[in-house]
Design a protein around this motif. Sequence first.
Motif, short mmCIF file in Angstrom:
data_model
loop_
_atom_site.label_atom_id
_atom_site.label_comp_id
_atom_site.label_asym_id
_atom_site.label_seq_id
_atom_site.Cartn_x
_atom_site.Cartn_y
_atom_site.Cartn_z
N SER A 15 0.81 -1.21 0.00
CA SER A 15 0.00 0.00 0.00
C SER A 15 0.85 1.27 0.00
CB SER A 15 -0.93 -0.01 1.21
OG SER A 15 -0.18 -0.03 2.40
N ILE A 16 2.08 1.21 0.50
CA ILE A 16 2.95 2.39 0.51
C ILE A 16 3.48 2.68 -0.88
CG2 ILE A 16 5.11 3.33 1.39
CD1 ILE A 16 4.64 1.85 3.96
N GLY A 17 3.97 1.68 -1.54
CA GLY A 17 4.47 1.84 -2.89
C GLY A 17 5.80 2.54 -2.96
N LEU A 18 6.25 2.79 -4.18
CA LEU A 18 7.56 3.43 -4.39
C LEU A 18 7.55 4.89 -3.98
CD1 LEU A 18 8.67 1.91 -7.81
CD2 LEU A 18 9.54 1.38 -5.53
N GLY A 19 6.43 5.57 -4.17
CA GLY A 19 6.35 6.99 -3.79
C GLY A 19 6.57 7.18 -2.31
N GLY A 20 5.97 6.33 -1.51
CA GLY A 20 6.16 6.42 -0.06
C GLY A 20 7.58 6.11 0.35
N MET A 21 8.21 5.20 -0.37
CA MET A 21 9.59 4.85 -0.07
C MET A 21 10.50 6.05 -0.34
SD MET A 21 11.95 1.79 -1.58
CE MET A 21 12.09 2.51 -3.21
N PHE A 22 10.29 6.72 -1.47
CA PHE A 22 11.10 7.89 -1.79
C PHE A 22 10.80 9.06 -0.85
CE2 PHE A 22 11.41 5.95 -6.14
CZ PHE A 22 12.76 5.70 -6.06
N LEU A 23 9.56 9.17 -0.42
CA LEU A 23 9.19 10.21 0.54
C LEU A 23 9.90 9.97 1.88
CD1 LEU A 23 7.40 12.69 1.04
CD2 LEU A 23 5.65 11.12 1.86
N ALA A 24 9.92 8.75 2.34
CA ALA A 24 10.60 8.41 3.59
C ALA A 24 12.10 8.64 3.47
CB ALA A 24 10.31 6.97 3.98
N MET A 25 12.67 8.29 2.32
CA MET A 25 14.10 8.50 2.10
C MET A 25 14.42 10.00 2.07
SD MET A 25 16.58 6.80 -0.80
CE MET A 25 15.38 7.06 -2.05
N GLY A 26 13.56 10.78 1.45
CA GLY A 26 13.76 12.23 1.41
C GLY A 26 13.65 12.85 2.79
N PHE A 27 12.72 12.36 3.60
CA PHE A 27 12.56 12.86 4.97
C PHE A 27 13.80 12.55 5.80
CE2 PHE A 27 10.89 12.42 9.34
CZ PHE A 27 10.44 13.73 9.50
N ARG A 28 14.33 11.35 5.66
CA ARG A 28 15.57 11.00 6.39
C ARG A 28 16.74 11.85 5.93
NH1 ARG A 28 14.47 4.69 5.80
NH2 ARG A 28 13.04 4.45 7.55
N MET A 29 16.82 12.12 4.64
CA MET A 29 17.89 12.96 4.10
C MET A 29 17.76 14.38 4.64
SD MET A 29 20.57 12.86 2.19
CE MET A 29 20.42 11.55 1.03
#
Length: 82
Positions: A15-29
Amino acid sequence: MFCGFGGYGYSSLSSIGLGGMFLAMGFRMLIFIVLIILAVKLFRNYTNKSNDPMRILNEKFASGEMNQEEYLKRKAILSEKN
């Protein structure tokens, strides 16, 4: 693979998908960048305050509040403390 019941799980089709993964990675960055900026600012404040008495002495001499003899005497005293 590993989709689990009803499509929930850890696959790329979750349900998260790739967009959520990139959003989480951007938030960590973003958090990492903010921490680096804070560390640099704290380091600069520390280095400015560590030489604060010498800076004040130089400013007083430059403004004419003390003569050269008094300046050299106080500078020698401050140099001995460090």
